[in-house]
Design a protein around this motif. Structure first.
Motif, PDB file in Angstrom:
ATOM      1  N   HIS A  15      29.490   5.066 -85.327  1.00  0.00           N
ATOM      2  CA  HIS A  15      30.298   4.847 -86.543  1.00  0.00           C
ATOM      3  C   HIS A  15      29.746   3.635 -87.273  1.00  0.00           C
ATOM      4  O   HIS A  15      29.773   2.527 -86.740  1.00  0.00           O
ATOM      5  CB  HIS A  15      31.767   4.611 -86.170  1.00  0.00           C
ATOM      6  N   ARG A  17      30.710   3.075 -90.650  1.00  0.00           N
ATOM      7  CA  ARG A  17      31.681   2.711 -91.698  1.00  0.00           C
ATOM      8  C   ARG A  17      30.993   2.576 -93.059  1.00  0.00           C
ATOM      9  O   ARG A  17      29.942   3.113 -93.288  1.00  0.00           O
ATOM     10  CB  ARG A  17      32.446   1.423 -91.345  1.00  0.00           C
ATOM     11  N   ASN A  41      33.364  10.230 -90.475  1.00  0.00           N
ATOM     12  CA  ASN A  41      34.809  10.025 -90.666  1.00  0.00           C
ATOM     13  C   ASN A  41      35.115   8.801 -91.527  1.00  0.00           C
ATOM     14  O   ASN A  41      35.835   7.886 -91.130  1.00  0.00           O
ATOM     15  CB  ASN A  41      35.556   9.972 -89.321  1.00  0.00           C
ATOM     16  N   TYR A  97      36.385  17.524 -85.970  1.00  0.00           N
ATOM     17  CA  TYR A  97      37.538  16.805 -85.422  1.00  0.00           C
ATOM     18  C   TYR A  97      38.754  17.718 -85.469  1.00  0.00           C
ATOM     19  O   TYR A  97      39.041  18.281 -86.530  1.00  0.00           O
ATOM     20  CB  TYR A  97      37.883  15.586 -86.287  1.00  0.00           C
ATOM     21  N   THR A 102      42.219  11.443 -84.125  1.00  0.00           N
ATOM     22  CA  THR A 102      41.702  10.083 -83.989  1.00  0.00           C
ATOM     23  C   THR A 102      41.552   9.465 -85.370  1.00  0.00           C
ATOM     24  O   THR A 102      42.029  10.028 -86.363  1.00  0.00           O
ATOM     25  CB  THR A 102      40.374  10.089 -83.189  1.00  0.00           C
ATOM     26  N   THR A 103      40.895   8.317 -85.445  1.00  0.00           N
ATOM     27  CA  THR A 103      40.731   7.593 -86.704  1.00  0.00           C
ATOM     28  C   THR A 103      40.158   8.493 -87.809  1.00  0.00           C
ATOM     29  O   THR A 103      39.131   9.135 -87.618  1.00  0.00           O
ATOM     30  CB  THR A 103      39.749   6.407 -86.477  1.00  0.00           C
ATOM     31  N   HIS A 134      34.718  16.503 -81.286  1.00  0.00           N
ATOM     32  CA  HIS A 134      35.659  15.574 -80.633  1.00  0.00           C
ATOM     33  C   HIS A 134      36.635  16.464 -79.866  1.00  0.00           C
ATOM     34  O   HIS A 134      37.556  17.021 -80.452  1.00  0.00           O
ATOM     35  CB  HIS A 134      36.385  14.711 -81.667  1.00  0.00           C
ATOM     36  N   HIS A 168      31.264  12.165 -76.466  1.00  0.00           N
ATOM     37  CA  HIS A 168      31.906  11.102 -75.672  1.00  0.00           C
ATOM     38  C   HIS A 168      32.798  11.657 -74.553  1.00  0.00           C
ATOM     39  O   HIS A 168      33.999  11.401 -74.522  1.00  0.00           O
ATOM     40  CB  HIS A 168      32.698  10.130 -76.555  1.00  0.00           C
ATOM     41  N   CYS A 211      40.156   3.170 -76.786  1.00  0.00           N
ATOM     42  CA  CYS A 211      39.480   4.113 -77.678  1.00  0.00           C
ATOM     43  C   CYS A 211      40.011   5.507 -77.411  1.00  0.00           C
ATOM     44  O   CYS A 211      40.780   5.732 -76.486  1.00  0.00           O
ATOM     45  CB  CYS A 211      37.973   4.075 -77.435  1.00  0.00           C
ATOM     46  N   LYS A 212      39.581   6.428 -78.255  1.00  0.00           N
ATOM     47  CA  LYS A 212      39.857   7.852 -78.062  1.00  0.00           C
ATOM     48  C   LYS A 212      38.534   8.556 -77.816  1.00  0.00           C
ATOM     49  O   LYS A 212      37.619   8.348 -78.631  1.00  0.00           O
ATOM     50  CB  LYS A 212      40.515   8.451 -79.307  1.00  0.00           C
ATOM     51  N   ASP A 240      29.363   5.828 -79.484  1.00  0.00           N
ATOM     52  CA  ASP A 240      30.682   5.880 -80.136  1.00  0.00           C
ATOM     53  C   ASP A 240      31.142   4.470 -80.495  1.00  0.00           C
ATOM     54  O   ASP A 240      32.347   4.180 -80.514  1.00  0.00           O
ATOM     55  CB  ASP A 240      31.729   6.593 -79.275  1.00  0.00           C
ATOM     56  N   ALA A 242      32.555   1.835 -82.421  1.00  0.00           N
ATOM     57  CA  ALA A 242      33.515   2.109 -83.502  1.00  0.00           C
ATOM     58  C   ALA A 242      34.148   0.799 -83.941  1.00  0.00           C
ATOM     59  O   ALA A 242      35.193   0.394 -83.427  1.00  0.00           O
ATOM     60  CB  ALA A 242      34.567   3.097 -83.015  1.00  0.00           C
ATOM     61  N   HIS A 244      36.228  -2.014 -85.688  1.00  0.00           N
ATOM     62  CA  HIS A 244      37.445  -2.251 -86.474  1.00  0.00           C
ATOM     63  C   HIS A 244      37.559  -3.763 -86.607  1.00  0.00           C
ATOM     64  O   HIS A 244      37.233  -4.490 -85.667  1.00  0.00           O
ATOM     65  CB  HIS A 244      38.687  -1.724 -85.735  1.00  0.00           C
ATOM     66  N   ALA A 256      41.995   2.626 -82.486  1.00  0.00           N
ATOM     67  CA  ALA A 256      41.150   3.086 -81.370  1.00  0.00           C
ATOM     68  C   ALA A 256      39.684   2.854 -81.703  1.00  0.00           C
ATOM     69  O   ALA A 256      39.232   3.183 -82.800  1.00  0.00           O
ATOM     70  CB  ALA A 256      41.391   4.575 -81.121  1.00  0.00           C
ATOM     71  N   GLY A 257      38.940   2.321 -80.755  1.00  0.00           N
ATOM     72  CA  GLY A 257      37.510   2.152 -80.952  1.00  0.00           C
ATOM     73  C   GLY A 257      37.012   0.959 -80.171  1.00  0.00           C
ATOM     74  O   GLY A 257      37.651  -0.091 -80.168  1.00  0.00           O
TER      75      GLY A 257
HETATM   76  O1  DOR Z   1      38.081   5.404 -80.427  1.00  0.00           O
HETATM   77  C1  DOR Z   1      37.637   6.056 -81.359  1.00  0.00           C
HETATM   78  N1  DOR Z   1      37.343   5.469 -82.538  1.00  0.00           N
HETATM   79  N2  DOR Z   1      37.472   7.354 -81.211  1.00  0.00           N
HETATM   80  C2  DOR Z   1      37.124   8.154 -82.231  1.00  0.00           C
HETATM   81  O2  DOR Z   1      37.016   9.321 -82.040  1.00  0.00           O
HETATM   82  C3  DOR Z   1      36.957   7.593 -83.596  1.00  0.00           C
HETATM   83  C4  DOR Z   1      36.643   6.180 -83.536  1.00  0.00           C
HETATM   84  C5  DOR Z   1      36.745   5.477 -84.877  1.00  0.00           C
HETATM   85  O3  DOR Z   1      36.270   6.040 -85.871  1.00  0.00           O
HETATM   86  O4  DOR Z   1      37.259   4.382 -84.902  1.00  0.00           O
END
Ligand code: DOR
Ligand code: ZN
Length: 335
Positions: A15, A17, A41, A97, A102-103, A134, A168, A211-212, A240, A242, A244, A256-257
Protein backbone atom coordinates in the motif's frame (compact mmCIF):
# COMPACT_ATOMS: atom_id res chain seq x y z
CA UNK A 1 30.95 -9.62 9.52
CA UNK A 2 28.30 -11.95 8.12
CA UNK A 3 26.50 -10.57 5.07
CA UNK A 4 23.67 -11.79 2.89
CA UNK A 5 22.96 -10.59 -0.64
CA UNK A 6 19.52 -10.41 -2.20
CA UNK A 7 18.91 -9.71 -5.87
CA UNK A 8 15.88 -7.80 -7.12
CA UNK A 9 13.69 -8.11 -4.02
CA UNK A 10 10.00 -7.74 -4.88
CA UNK A 11 7.13 -6.79 -2.61
CA UNK A 12 4.11 -8.49 -4.14
CA UNK A 13 1.53 -6.62 -2.01
CA UNK A 14 2.10 -3.02 -1.01
CA UNK A 15 0.00 0.00 0.00
CA UNK A 16 1.59 3.25 -1.15
CA UNK A 17 -1.40 5.55 -0.55
CA UNK A 18 -1.43 8.99 -2.12
CA UNK A 19 -0.48 12.61 -1.50
CA UNK A 20 1.95 13.34 1.34
CA UNK A 21 1.81 9.76 2.61
CA UNK A 22 2.83 8.48 -0.83
CA UNK A 23 5.70 10.95 -0.90
CA UNK A 24 6.83 9.74 2.53
CA UNK A 25 6.56 5.98 2.04
CA UNK A 26 7.29 5.34 -1.65
CA UNK A 27 11.01 6.22 -1.37
CA UNK A 28 11.35 3.71 1.50
CA UNK A 29 10.13 0.84 -0.68
CA UNK A 30 12.04 2.10 -3.71
CA UNK A 31 15.26 2.03 -1.69
CA UNK A 32 15.33 -1.68 -1.01
CA UNK A 33 12.90 -3.24 -3.49
CA UNK A 34 13.11 -3.53 -7.26
CA UNK A 35 9.37 -3.33 -7.59
CA UNK A 36 6.07 -3.86 -5.88
CA UNK A 37 2.50 -4.80 -6.66
CA UNK A 38 0.68 -1.61 -5.74
CA UNK A 39 -2.74 -1.95 -4.12
CA UNK A 40 -5.62 0.07 -5.60
CA UNK A 41 -7.59 0.81 -2.41
CA UNK A 42 -7.35 4.57 -2.62
CA UNK A 43 -10.39 6.79 -2.01
CA UNK A 44 -11.95 6.50 -4.56
CA UNK A 45 -10.36 3.21 -5.69
CA UNK A 46 -8.20 2.89 -8.81
CA UNK A 47 -10.81 1.60 -11.24
CA UNK A 48 -10.19 3.16 -14.65
CA UNK A 49 -7.26 3.35 -17.04
CA UNK A 50 -6.97 7.08 -16.42
CA UNK A 51 -6.91 6.61 -12.62
CA UNK A 52 -4.26 3.97 -12.98
CA UNK A 53 -2.01 5.98 -15.29
CA UNK A 54 -2.33 9.08 -13.12
CA UNK A 55 -1.56 7.10 -9.96
CA UNK A 56 1.46 5.48 -11.59
CA UNK A 57 2.76 8.91 -12.57
CA UNK A 58 2.34 10.17 -8.99
CA UNK A 59 4.25 7.12 -7.70
CA UNK A 60 7.08 7.67 -10.16
CA UNK A 61 7.24 11.33 -9.15
CA UNK A 62 7.49 10.31 -5.48
CA UNK A 63 10.42 7.92 -5.82
CA UNK A 64 14.01 9.06 -6.28
CA UNK A 65 15.82 8.22 -9.49
CA UNK A 66 16.68 4.76 -8.24
CA UNK A 67 15.00 2.15 -10.32
CA UNK A 68 11.67 0.98 -8.88
CA UNK A 69 8.81 -0.57 -10.83
CA UNK A 70 5.26 -0.08 -9.52
CA UNK A 71 3.31 -3.05 -10.83
CA UNK A 72 -0.15 -1.53 -11.04
CA UNK A 73 -3.45 -3.14 -10.08
CA UNK A 74 -7.07 -2.21 -10.67
CA UNK A 75 -9.80 -2.49 -8.06
CA UNK A 76 -12.00 -5.45 -9.04
CA UNK A 77 -15.42 -4.81 -10.49
CA UNK A 78 -17.30 -6.94 -12.98
CA UNK A 79 -15.46 -5.30 -15.91
CA UNK A 80 -16.37 -6.31 -19.43
CA UNK A 81 -14.01 -7.99 -21.85
CA UNK A 82 -13.41 -4.97 -24.09
CA UNK A 83 -12.36 -2.84 -21.13
CA UNK A 84 -10.00 -5.52 -19.83
CA UNK A 85 -8.43 -5.88 -23.25
CA UNK A 86 -7.86 -2.13 -23.40
CA UNK A 87 -6.05 -2.06 -20.03
CA UNK A 88 -4.26 -5.40 -20.11
CA UNK A 89 -0.89 -3.93 -21.12
CA UNK A 90 -0.97 -1.41 -18.27
CA UNK A 91 -1.91 -3.64 -15.36
CA UNK A 92 -0.16 -6.52 -13.65
CA UNK A 93 -3.17 -7.81 -11.73
CA UNK A 94 -6.66 -7.00 -10.48
CA UNK A 95 -7.35 -6.89 -6.75
CA UNK A 96 -10.64 -8.18 -5.42
CA UNK A 97 -11.95 -7.06 -2.04
CA UNK A 98 -15.15 -8.36 -0.49
CA UNK A 99 -17.19 -5.19 0.13
CA UNK A 100 -16.40 -3.49 3.44
CA UNK A 101 -13.98 -6.16 4.63
CA UNK A 102 -11.04 -3.81 5.26
CA UNK A 103 -9.69 -0.29 4.73
CA UNK A 104 -11.28 1.46 1.72
CA UNK A 105 -13.00 -1.65 0.38
CA UNK A 106 -16.57 -0.35 0.43
CA UNK A 107 -16.87 -0.59 -3.37
CA UNK A 108 -15.80 -4.24 -3.39
CA UNK A 109 -17.70 -7.39 -4.29
CA UNK A 110 -20.89 -7.96 -2.33
CA UNK A 111 -21.88 -11.29 -3.84
CA UNK A 112 -19.72 -14.12 -5.13
CA UNK A 113 -22.24 -15.11 -7.77
CA UNK A 114 -20.01 -16.92 -10.25
CA UNK A 115 -22.32 -16.22 -13.17
CA UNK A 116 -22.17 -12.47 -12.49
CA UNK A 117 -18.38 -12.68 -12.43
CA UNK A 118 -17.95 -15.07 -15.35
CA UNK A 119 -17.35 -12.59 -18.18
CA UNK A 120 -14.72 -10.75 -16.18
CA UNK A 121 -12.93 -13.82 -14.89
CA UNK A 122 -13.03 -15.61 -18.26
CA UNK A 123 -11.53 -12.54 -19.93
CA UNK A 124 -8.88 -12.26 -17.22
CA UNK A 125 -8.01 -15.93 -17.75
CA UNK A 126 -7.62 -15.40 -21.50
CA UNK A 127 -5.69 -12.16 -21.13
CA UNK A 128 -3.54 -13.78 -18.41
CA UNK A 129 -4.35 -11.13 -15.80
CA UNK A 130 -3.91 -12.60 -12.30
CA UNK A 131 -6.63 -12.09 -9.69
CA UNK A 132 -5.36 -11.03 -6.25
CA UNK A 133 -7.89 -11.68 -3.52
CA UNK A 134 -8.40 -10.40 0.01
CA UNK A 135 -9.86 -13.69 1.22
CA UNK A 136 -12.03 -13.01 4.25
CA UNK A 137 -15.75 -13.41 4.91
CA UNK A 138 -17.67 -11.21 7.32
CA UNK A 139 -17.80 -14.04 9.88
CA UNK A 140 -16.18 -14.21 13.32
CA UNK A 141 -12.83 -12.47 13.04
CA UNK A 142 -10.65 -15.54 13.73
CA UNK A 143 -12.61 -17.66 11.23
CA UNK A 144 -12.92 -15.21 8.34
CA UNK A 145 -10.04 -16.51 6.29
CA UNK A 146 -10.81 -20.20 6.84
CA UNK A 147 -14.44 -19.55 5.88
CA UNK A 148 -13.29 -17.97 2.63
CA UNK A 149 -11.65 -21.24 1.48
CA UNK A 150 -14.90 -22.42 -0.13
CA UNK A 151 -14.93 -19.25 -2.25
CA UNK A 152 -11.34 -19.90 -3.34
CA UNK A 153 -12.41 -23.42 -4.31
CA UNK A 154 -15.33 -22.05 -6.31
CA UNK A 155 -13.07 -19.60 -8.13
CA UNK A 156 -10.26 -22.11 -8.68
CA UNK A 157 -12.52 -24.80 -10.14
CA UNK A 158 -14.70 -22.51 -12.27
CA UNK A 159 -11.72 -20.64 -13.72
CA UNK A 160 -8.91 -23.20 -13.94
CA UNK A 161 -6.82 -20.99 -16.24
CA UNK A 162 -7.05 -17.95 -13.93
CA UNK A 163 -4.07 -17.34 -11.66
CA UNK A 164 -5.56 -16.65 -8.26
CA UNK A 165 -3.34 -15.17 -5.57
CA UNK A 166 -4.53 -15.68 -2.00
CA UNK A 167 -3.18 -12.46 -0.52
CA UNK A 168 -1.54 -12.21 2.91
CA UNK A 169 -2.52 -15.69 4.09
CA UNK A 170 -2.63 -16.23 7.84
CA UNK A 171 -3.94 -19.75 8.36
CA UNK A 172 -3.01 -23.41 7.96
CA UNK A 173 -6.29 -23.73 6.04
CA UNK A 174 -4.95 -21.41 3.33
CA UNK A 175 -1.54 -23.12 3.29
CA UNK A 176 -3.29 -26.45 2.71
CA UNK A 177 -5.07 -25.04 -0.36
CA UNK A 178 -1.81 -24.42 -2.21
CA UNK A 179 -1.22 -28.03 -3.11
CA UNK A 180 -4.88 -28.72 -3.77
CA UNK A 181 -5.47 -26.42 -6.75
CA UNK A 182 -2.92 -25.80 -9.45
CA UNK A 183 -4.06 -22.22 -10.05
CA UNK A 184 -3.90 -21.02 -6.43
CA UNK A 185 -0.87 -19.09 -5.20
CA UNK A 186 -0.23 -17.00 -2.09
CA UNK A 187 1.57 -14.05 -0.64
CA UNK A 188 2.77 -13.98 2.97
CA UNK A 189 3.71 -10.87 4.96
CA UNK A 190 6.68 -10.63 7.30
CA UNK A 191 4.47 -9.74 10.26
CA UNK A 192 2.44 -12.91 9.81
CA UNK A 193 5.72 -14.85 10.04
CA UNK A 194 6.31 -13.30 13.47
CA UNK A 195 3.01 -12.60 15.20
CA UNK A 196 0.11 -14.51 16.65
CA UNK A 197 -3.05 -13.03 18.14
CA UNK A 198 -1.22 -12.94 21.47
CA UNK A 199 1.07 -10.23 20.06
CA UNK A 200 -1.98 -8.12 19.17
CA UNK A 201 -4.27 -8.47 22.19
CA UNK A 202 -2.68 -11.07 24.48
CA UNK A 203 -1.19 -8.51 26.82
CA UNK A 204 -1.56 -4.79 26.36
CA UNK A 205 -3.30 -4.02 23.10
CA UNK A 206 -0.73 -3.40 20.38
CA UNK A 207 -2.21 -1.19 17.65
CA UNK A 208 0.87 -1.40 15.43
CA UNK A 209 0.45 -5.19 15.22
CA UNK A 210 -3.22 -4.91 14.28
CA UNK A 211 -4.14 -5.66 10.69
CA UNK A 212 -6.62 -7.49 8.51
CA UNK A 213 -6.47 -10.42 8.38
CA UNK A 214 -5.59 -10.51 12.06
CA UNK A 215 -2.67 -12.71 13.19
CA UNK A 216 -3.92 -16.17 14.18
CA UNK A 217 -2.83 -19.18 16.27
CA UNK A 218 0.63 -20.70 16.83
CA UNK A 219 -0.23 -23.65 14.57
CA UNK A 220 -1.13 -21.22 11.79
CA UNK A 221 2.16 -19.39 12.25
CA UNK A 222 3.98 -22.74 12.00
CA UNK A 223 2.19 -23.59 8.74
CA UNK A 224 3.10 -20.19 7.25
CA UNK A 225 6.71 -20.56 8.34
CA UNK A 226 6.95 -24.03 6.82
CA UNK A 227 6.03 -22.84 3.30
CA UNK A 228 7.89 -19.52 3.48
CA UNK A 229 11.14 -20.93 4.92
CA UNK A 230 11.14 -23.75 2.39
CA UNK A 231 10.34 -21.27 -0.39
CA UNK A 232 7.32 -23.23 -1.58
CA UNK A 233 7.27 -22.31 -5.31
CA UNK A 234 3.68 -20.99 -5.14
CA UNK A 235 4.43 -18.63 -2.27
CA UNK A 236 5.80 -15.08 -2.57
CA UNK A 237 6.68 -12.32 -0.16
CA UNK A 238 4.12 -9.50 -0.07
CA UNK A 239 4.55 -7.12 2.84
CA UNK A 240 1.00 -5.71 2.94
CA UNK A 241 2.84 -2.78 4.46
CA UNK A 242 -0.09 -0.48 5.18
CA UNK A 243 0.86 2.95 6.55
CA UNK A 244 -1.60 4.90 8.66
CA UNK A 245 -0.72 8.13 10.48
CA UNK A 246 0.19 7.57 14.14
CA UNK A 247 -3.00 9.24 15.41
CA UNK A 248 -5.16 6.85 13.34
CA UNK A 249 -3.43 3.83 14.90
CA UNK A 250 -3.06 5.03 18.49
CA UNK A 251 -6.71 5.92 18.83
CA UNK A 252 -10.14 4.67 19.72
CA UNK A 253 -11.05 2.84 16.50
CA UNK A 254 -7.55 1.82 15.45
CA UNK A 255 -7.08 1.53 11.67
CA UNK A 256 -5.95 -1.90 10.42
CA UNK A 257 -2.48 -2.11 8.94
CA UNK A 258 1.11 -2.91 9.92
CA UNK A 259 3.86 -0.73 8.49
CA UNK A 260 6.91 -2.82 7.58
CA UNK A 261 8.20 -1.67 4.17
CA UNK A 262 11.51 -0.20 5.40
CA UNK A 263 12.32 -3.07 7.77
CA UNK A 264 10.93 -6.06 5.90
CA UNK A 265 14.14 -7.39 4.34
CA UNK A 266 16.04 -7.01 7.62
CA UNK A 267 13.33 -8.93 9.51
CA UNK A 268 13.17 -11.61 6.83
CA UNK A 269 16.94 -12.14 7.08
CA UNK A 270 16.57 -12.49 10.83
CA UNK A 271 13.78 -15.07 10.53
CA UNK A 272 15.38 -17.11 7.75
CA UNK A 273 18.75 -17.09 9.53
CA UNK A 274 17.16 -18.17 12.80
CA UNK A 275 15.79 -21.28 11.09
CA UNK A 276 18.96 -21.95 9.05
CA UNK A 277 17.13 -21.19 5.80
CA UNK A 278 18.86 -18.05 4.49
CA UNK A 279 19.57 -19.84 1.22
CA UNK A 280 15.83 -19.97 0.51
CA UNK A 281 15.19 -16.27 1.07
CA UNK A 282 16.04 -15.26 -2.50
CA UNK A 283 13.27 -17.50 -3.86
CA UNK A 284 10.77 -16.18 -1.33
CA UNK A 285 11.53 -12.49 -1.93
CA UNK A 286 11.99 -12.52 -5.68
CA UNK A 287 12.47 -15.67 -7.76
CA UNK A 288 9.09 -17.25 -7.06
CA UNK A 289 7.30 -13.99 -7.83
CA UNK A 290 9.22 -13.59 -11.09
CA UNK A 291 8.10 -17.06 -12.20
CA UNK A 292 4.50 -16.75 -11.02
CA UNK A 293 3.88 -13.29 -12.51
CA UNK A 294 6.29 -13.67 -15.44
CA UNK A 295 8.03 -10.41 -14.57
CA UNK A 296 11.66 -9.54 -15.05
CA UNK A 297 12.80 -6.69 -12.79
CA UNK A 298 15.81 -4.50 -13.47
CA UNK A 299 18.99 -5.43 -11.65
CA UNK A 300 19.22 -4.38 -8.00
CA UNK A 301 21.51 -5.85 -5.35
CA UNK A 302 20.85 -5.44 -1.64
CA UNK A 303 23.57 -6.46 0.78
CA UNK A 304 22.45 -7.03 4.36
CA UNK A 305 24.81 -7.43 7.28
CA UNK A 306 24.42 -9.07 10.64
CA UNK A 307 24.66 -6.24 13.13
CA UNK A 308 22.35 -4.56 15.59
CA UNK A 309 19.81 -2.25 13.99
CA UNK A 310 17.40 -0.28 16.14
CA UNK A 311 14.14 0.21 14.28
CA UNK A 312 13.25 3.92 14.17
CA UNK A 313 10.39 5.15 16.35
CA UNK A 314 8.79 6.70 13.28
CA UNK A 315 9.14 7.16 9.55
CA UNK A 316 7.54 10.59 9.01
CA UNK A 317 4.09 10.25 10.65
CA UNK A 318 4.06 6.45 10.61
CA UNK A 319 5.11 4.12 13.42
CA UNK A 320 6.65 0.91 12.06
CA UNK A 321 6.24 -2.53 13.54
CA UNK A 322 8.75 -3.16 16.36
CA UNK A 323 9.47 0.60 16.67
CA UNK A 324 12.45 1.20 18.94
CA UNK A 325 13.38 -2.48 19.11
CA UNK A 326 16.78 -3.87 18.19
CA UNK A 327 17.00 -6.52 15.49
CA UNK A 328 20.01 -8.44 14.18
CA UNK A 329 20.18 -7.48 10.51
CA UNK A 330 20.66 -4.17 8.76
CA UNK A 331 20.99 -3.01 5.17
CA UNK A 332 24.63 -2.47 4.28
CA UNK A 333 24.42 -1.34 0.68
CA UNK A 334 22.12 -1.08 -2.31
CA UNK A 335 23.26 -1.12 -5.91
O1 DOR B 1 -4.57 -4.36 7.64
C1 DOR B 1 -4.86 -4.04 6.50
N1 DOR B 1 -4.66 -2.78 6.05
N2 DOR B 1 -5.41 -4.94 5.70
C2 DOR B 1 -5.89 -4.62 4.49
O2 DOR B 1 -6.39 -5.47 3.83
C3 DOR B 1 -5.84 -3.22 4.01
C4 DOR B 1 -4.80 -2.48 4.68
C5 DOR B 1 -4.88 -0.98 4.47
O3 DOR B 1 -5.11 -0.56 3.33
O4 DOR B 1 -4.68 -0.26 5.42
ZN1 ZN C 1 -3.25 -5.08 1.67
Amino acid sequence: MQTHTLLMPLDMHLHLRDGVMLENVAPLSAYSFSGAIVMPNLVPPVASLQDLQDYRARIMAAVPNDYFEPYMTLFYKNYNRAFLQSVSDEITAIKLYPAGITTNSEGGVSSFDIEEMRETLDAMSELEIPLCVHGETDGFVMDREAEFMSIYELLATNFPKLKIIMEHITTKAAVDMLDKYENLYATITVHHLLLTLDDVVGGMMMPHNFCKPIAKRPEDLDALLSVALNAHPKVMFGSDSAPHPQDKKESCGCAAGVFTAPIALQLLCEIFEQYGKLDNLQAFVSDNAQSIYGICPEFKEIVLEKRTFVIPEKYASVVPMYAGQAINWAIKSVE
